[in-house]
Scaffold this motif. Structure first.
Motif, PDB file in Angstrom:
ATOM      1  N   LEU A   1      -6.336   9.095   2.042  1.00  0.00           N
ATOM      2  CA  LEU A   1      -7.532   8.264   2.019  1.00  0.00           C
ATOM      3  C   LEU A   1      -7.646   7.587   3.377  1.00  0.00           C
ATOM      4  CD1 LEU A   1      -7.095   6.575  -1.487  1.00  0.00           C
ATOM      5  CD2 LEU A   1      -8.637   8.448  -0.881  1.00  0.00           C
ATOM      6  N   CYS A   2      -8.806   7.822   4.045  1.00  0.00           N
ATOM      7  CA  CYS A   2      -8.964   7.294   5.399  1.00  0.00           C
ATOM      8  C   CYS A   2     -10.209   6.416   5.429  1.00  0.00           C
ATOM      9  CB  CYS A   2      -9.133   8.424   6.408  1.00  0.00           C
ATOM     10  SG  CYS A   2      -8.069   9.840   6.091  1.00  0.00           S
ATOM     11  N   ASP A   3     -10.021   5.139   5.772  1.00  0.00           N
ATOM     12  CA  ASP A   3     -11.155   4.208   5.800  1.00  0.00           C
ATOM     13  C   ASP A   3     -11.576   3.965   7.246  1.00  0.00           C
ATOM     14  OD1 ASP A   3     -13.094   2.387   5.254  1.00  0.00           O
ATOM     15  OD2 ASP A   3     -11.803   1.022   4.080  1.00  0.00           O
ATOM     16  N   GLU A   4     -12.635   4.641   7.659  1.00  0.00           N
ATOM     17  CA  GLU A   4     -13.148   4.558   9.036  1.00  0.00           C
ATOM     18  C   GLU A   4     -12.029   4.695  10.073  1.00  0.00           C
ATOM     19  OE1 GLU A   4     -16.188   1.721   9.792  1.00  0.00           O
ATOM     20  OE2 GLU A   4     -16.532   1.360   7.665  1.00  0.00           O
ATOM     21  N   PRO A   5     -11.328   5.819  10.048  1.00  0.00           N
ATOM     22  CA  PRO A   5     -10.138   5.952  10.913  1.00  0.00           C
ATOM     23  C   PRO A   5     -10.492   6.019  12.401  1.00  0.00           C
ATOM     24  CG  PRO A   5     -10.637   8.035   9.861  1.00  0.00           C
ATOM     25  CD  PRO A   5     -11.555   7.030   9.243  1.00  0.00           C
TER      26      PRO A   5
ATOM     27  N   PHE B   1      -2.419   6.419   3.101  1.00  0.00           N
ATOM     28  CA  PHE B   1      -3.576   5.618   3.536  1.00  0.00           C
ATOM     29  C   PHE B   1      -3.651   5.553   5.059  1.00  0.00           C
ATOM     30  CE2 PHE B   1      -2.880   3.946  -0.686  1.00  0.00           C
ATOM     31  CZ  PHE B   1      -4.159   3.749  -1.161  1.00  0.00           C
ATOM     32  N   ILE B   2      -4.892   5.653   5.568  1.00  0.00           N
ATOM     33  CA  ILE B   2      -5.115   5.457   7.004  1.00  0.00           C
ATOM     34  C   ILE B   2      -6.280   4.474   7.139  1.00  0.00           C
ATOM     35  CG2 ILE B   2      -5.824   6.582   9.143  1.00  0.00           C
ATOM     36  CD1 ILE B   2      -4.606   9.191   7.612  1.00  0.00           C
ATOM     37  N   PHE B   3      -6.038   3.394   7.898  1.00  0.00           N
ATOM     38  CA  PHE B   3      -7.046   2.338   8.002  1.00  0.00           C
ATOM     39  C   PHE B   3      -7.687   2.319   9.387  1.00  0.00           C
ATOM     40  CE2 PHE B   3      -3.648   0.917   5.175  1.00  0.00           C
ATOM     41  CZ  PHE B   3      -4.341   0.624   4.018  1.00  0.00           C
TER      42      PHE B   3
ATOM     43  N   THR C   1       0.823  -1.204   0.000  1.00  0.00           N
ATOM     44  CA  THR C   1       0.000   0.000   0.000  1.00  0.00           C
ATOM     45  C   THR C   1       0.860   1.257   0.000  1.00  0.00           C
ATOM     46  OG1 THR C   1      -1.738  -1.146   1.205  1.00  0.00           O
ATOM     47  CG2 THR C   1      -1.775   1.247   1.281  1.00  0.00           C
ATOM     48  N   VAL C   2       1.904   1.278   0.834  1.00  0.00           N
ATOM     49  CA  VAL C   2       2.719   2.490   0.896  1.00  0.00           C
ATOM     50  C   VAL C   2       3.659   2.602  -0.298  1.00  0.00           C
ATOM     51  CG1 VAL C   2       2.607   2.574   3.404  1.00  0.00           C
ATOM     52  CG2 VAL C   2       4.615   1.586   2.302  1.00  0.00           C
ATOM     53  N   GLY C   3       3.625   1.631  -1.195  1.00  0.00           N
ATOM     54  CA  GLY C   3       4.363   1.810  -2.434  1.00  0.00           C
ATOM     55  C   GLY C   3       5.463   0.810  -2.723  1.00  0.00           C
TER      56      GLY C   3
ATOM     57  N   LEU D   1      -9.725   4.529  -5.693  1.00  0.00           N
ATOM     58  CA  LEU D   1      -9.155   5.878  -5.758  1.00  0.00           C
ATOM     59  C   LEU D   1      -7.661   5.867  -5.443  1.00  0.00           C
ATOM     60  CD1 LEU D   1     -11.930   8.009  -3.953  1.00  0.00           C
ATOM     61  CD2 LEU D   1     -11.473   7.801  -6.404  1.00  0.00           C
ATOM     62  N   GLY D   2      -7.271   4.935  -4.577  1.00  0.00           N
ATOM     63  CA  GLY D   2      -5.864   4.890  -4.177  1.00  0.00           C
ATOM     64  C   GLY D   2      -5.030   3.929  -5.005  1.00  0.00           C
ATOM     65  N   GLY D   3      -5.630   3.345  -6.035  1.00  0.00           N
ATOM     66  CA  GLY D   3      -4.855   2.440  -6.883  1.00  0.00           C
ATOM     67  C   GLY D   3      -4.487   1.139  -6.202  1.00  0.00           C
ATOM     68  N   LEU D   4      -5.286   0.711  -5.213  1.00  0.00           N
ATOM     69  CA  LEU D   4      -5.016  -0.582  -4.574  1.00  0.00           C
ATOM     70  C   LEU D   4      -5.707  -1.703  -5.327  1.00  0.00           C
ATOM     71  CD1 LEU D   4      -5.380   0.180  -0.748  1.00  0.00           C
ATOM     72  CD2 LEU D   4      -3.329   0.179  -2.164  1.00  0.00           C
ATOM     73  N   ASP D   5      -6.675  -1.332  -6.162  1.00  0.00           N
ATOM     74  CA  ASP D   5      -7.450  -2.334  -6.874  1.00  0.00           C
ATOM     75  C   ASP D   5      -7.810  -1.725  -8.232  1.00  0.00           C
ATOM     76  OD1 ASP D   5      -8.752  -4.666  -7.367  1.00  0.00           O
ATOM     77  OD2 ASP D   5     -10.329  -4.408  -5.870  1.00  0.00           O
ATOM     78  N   VAL D   6      -8.199  -2.565  -9.170  1.00  0.00           N
ATOM     79  CA  VAL D   6      -8.554  -2.049 -10.496  1.00  0.00           C
ATOM     80  C   VAL D   6     -10.056  -2.200 -10.729  1.00  0.00           C
ATOM     81  CG1 VAL D   6      -6.326  -2.348 -11.594  1.00  0.00           C
ATOM     82  CG2 VAL D   6      -7.887  -4.278 -11.473  1.00  0.00           C
ATOM     83  N   PRO D   7     -10.681  -1.221 -11.386  1.00  0.00           N
ATOM     84  CA  PRO D   7     -12.131  -1.287 -11.603  1.00  0.00           C
ATOM     85  C   PRO D   7     -12.464  -2.256 -12.735  1.00  0.00           C
ATOM     86  CG  PRO D   7     -11.239   0.674 -12.642  1.00  0.00           C
ATOM     87  CD  PRO D   7     -10.094   0.004 -11.946  1.00  0.00           C
TER      88      PRO D   7
END
Ligand SMILES: Nc1ncnc2c1ncn2[C@@H]1O[C@H](COP(=O)(O)OP(=O)(O)O)[C@@H](O)[C@H]1O
Ligand SMILES: [Mg+2]
Lengths: 379, 241
Positions: free
Chosen positions: B176-180, B99-101, A290-292, B63-69
């Motif tokens: 990007l913060c997911d329910e921080p 990212f903040i999880f 995630t951080v790259g 949005l953060g490019g962790l997955d592809v649509p």
């Protein structure tokens, strides 16, 4: 380098597991170190054997003798420069377990055939002048704390009684593998004093002008004594030394098969460690990505961890093996050249690296393929 | 400015067009996002709300490019990330996204400072510069005195602040913060929200936050609801046309 702390910190996660894994790698490479040391000790004679020397022995067995008269007849063969002989004395010093070899030699020809053994000329002369004289290799002299001038009693189970010798000199090898465990005595004295078996010797060593003529000379020698009561078998010193090592057993095969089994077990142990290390770290690997961190970066981190684990364990094991060999021959004389060389240590480290790479490969590829979203969902 | 109907806004930082995301579970397909549009201007503080399972995490991941649509595009600052290779995408993430999880996701065997340093390991900064930037980030979240602590020695709120320091240390384009605050008590949650609004207000960071917490929504410039696979404005904050 900047990633090193990230790799090293992983060893702290499960200390017991790290210690057990490093420990088994260390034990395996310690074993490897000992096995190759024994292997090279047994083949040491082979490595330093001269290609320009032939050994002539009784065709039936090495322990059966040959007549002294063969010396002159061997000399007449073309390409022979010198012929010397030696016989097994078979004495014990203090305790039969203190084994070391003693050769009763022909002092007139010995040094011309074996120039690699260095003895000061005055010591050699003192030896020649004394029928009860002896010269010991540096290794054996140091082992028993002998000094020139000492009187050394040897029990002689073959010939009976105790024989006393005066240590007149100490020889050194001029090459690393040279055997300095042998003690030289006068064959003439042995032959005079022994109650039986007079006029025979153990084996001849011929120095020839050119290794290229070895086969020709060997065939000529054996042909000369064919159909006599003492038929001969002549081979190069190297072949002779190899045959000697073979008598002790096919050690190399043993070494290789034990080594292979150990390495395979090691692969399983290290592989299991790395697999569970990656499995329990899945969400964290997701975070790194995630951080790259690139997929290949994560692959490299896992592989580096596995290799480092193997190197630490391997280094430890080889270091202990080296220390062990520094204490000298543990068999009390059976393995005179007991030495773990740099090349073999390097090979051991290379083996450890290979184990690390192989064991880490599958978990590392798994970590590389891990999709971030799946990894993070496992939190 | 923020728009959800596919109209371009001037100087938009994030532009999402016709975003679809399907998951396949056996023979069944789930359409989570269905033609979603979104434009976010730089410096906005946007809250996403919606029932559990409505696709908020899915959206953030895209949005953060962790997955592809499945289809559609996401463009950030002129780069269309939905067409990047995996390799380019990871270096893009390193430069542009923090990212903040909900679960902080710190590495337990690393200290707070080492956790914060992680994204900097991928930059060309030397050790001294990295240390300096880590110290700045930790100071910003008020944890200078906890640099050498391990995650297990910190409270939940402190862990989340370390995670925020890690997210901002490389100075990303947006957060990007997911329910921080989902796993925090009220007081710690408030502190985290204060921190995020300060980052937006004082440091001009673009912050996108997924939350169930109405108090979090209160601080946002805009609240968007995820409903049947698309975004709609919150009636309460709907700008008067
Ligand atoms: N990897 C996946 N495989 C299958 N279904 C998934 C996957 N990820 C999410 N989903 C489904 O997509 C829907 C949206 O999930 P998510 O984005 O996590 O929602 P939210 O964050 O709003 O709770 C849920 O029904 C979830 O079960
Ligand atoms: Mg979610």
């Amino acid at each position: 380098m900047r990633f090193l702390p990230l790799i090293l910190r992983n060893f702290r996660r499960k200390k017991t597991r790290t210690i057990l894994t490093v420990g088994s790698i260390a034990v395996a490479l310690f074993l490897y170190g000992l096995l190759v040391t024994i292997d090279s000790a047994l083949s040491a004679g082979v490595d330093v054997a001269g290609a320009d020397r032939l050994v002539v022995r009784n065709r039936i067995s090495l322990i059966l003798p040959l007549p002294l008269s063969y010396q002159e007849r061997l000399r007449q063969i073309p390409h022979c420069i010198e012929v010397t002989h030696a016989s097994w004395f078979g004495g014990n010093y203090q305790d039969p377990r203190n084994f070391f070899p003693q050769f009763a030699i022909d002092t007139e020809t010995w040094r011309k055939v074996f120039p690699e053994f260095a003895v000061p000329d005055d010591q050699w002369q003192a030896f020649v002048d004394d029928r009860e004289g002896a010269i010991s290799g540096r290794g054996t002299a140091e082992r028993f704390g002998w000094k020139v001038g000492d009187r050394i009693p040897l029990q002689a189970p073959i010939w009976g009684g105790t024989w006393e010798f005066n240590l007149r000199g100490i020889y050194d090898g001029t090459r690393p593998g040279d055997d300095t465990s042998v003690m030289w005595l006068h064959w003439k004295y042995l032959d005079e004093r022994r109650p039986w078996g007079k006029g025979v010797i153990g084996w001849y060593t011929i120095r020839i002008d050119d290794p290229a003529n070895a086969v020709e000379v060997a065939e000529a020698a054996d042909a000369r004594f064919a159909n006599s009561p003492f038929e001969t078998s002549t081979e190069t010193e190297k072949a002779f030394a190899t045959g000697f090592a073979r008598q002790i057993g096919n050690i190399r095969l043993l070494v290789v098969s034990i080594g292979a089994v150990v390495m395979f077990t090691l692969l399983l142990v290290t592989g299991a460690t790395m697999a569970s290390a990656v499995r329990e770290r899945v969400p964290e690997l997701g975070v790194l990505k995630t951080v790259g961190f690139a997929d290949t970066g994560v692959l490299a981190l896992v592989l580096a961890e596995s290799v480092l684990l193997a190197l630490v364990g391997g280094g430890l094991g080889l270091g202990l093996a080296k220390l062990f060999t520094l204490r000298g021959d543990p068999t009390g004389g059976m393995l005179p050249v007991f030495f773990l060389g740099g090349q073999r240590i390097a090979l051991g480290l290379a083996l450890a690296v290979a184990v690390g790479l192989l064991a880490g490969a599958a978990p590392a590829v798994g970590a590389m393929r891990l999709r971030i979203v799946d990894a993070l969902r496992r939190v | 400015m923020v728009s959800v109907d596919g109209t371009d806004i001037p100087g938009s930082l994030i532009r999402v067009r016709h975003l679809n995301k399907q998951y396949r579970r056996g023979s069944e397909t789930i359409d989570v996002l269905q033609g979603l549009n979104l434009d976010v201007g730089a410096g906005e503080f946007v809250a996403f709300m919606g029932p559990s399972g409505s696709g908020k995490t899915t959206l953030l991941n895209l949005l953060g490019g962790l997955d592809v649509p499945t289809s559609g595009s996401v463009t950030v600052d002129g780069d269309e990330i939905t067409s990047m290779s995996a390799r380019r995408l990871s270096s893009w993430r390193a430069r542009h996204v923090g990212f903040i999880f909900q679960m902080y996701n710190l590495i337990p065997v690393l200290t707070a400072a080492q956790n914060v340093e992680l994204p900097l390991l991928l930059t060309r900064l030397g050790a001294a510069r990295r240390r300096q930037q880590v110290a700045t980030a930790l100071a910003l979240v008020g944890l200078s005195d906890r640099a050498k602590h391990y995650p297990r020695q910190l409270s939940g709120g402190q862990e989340q602040r370390v995670a925020i320091a890690r997210a901002i240390v490389a100075d990303p384009t947006f957060l990007l913060c997911d329910e921080p605050t989902g796993d925090l008590d009220r007081k710690s949650g408030d502190e985290i929200l204060d921190l995020l609004s300060a980052l937006s207000r004082d440091h001009g960071k673009t912050v996108l936050i997924v939350t169930h917490d109405p108090r979090a929504a209160e601080r946002a410039d805009v609240v968007l609801h995820l409903d049947k696979g698309v975004l709609v404005h919150d009636p309460a904050t709907e700008p008067v046309a």
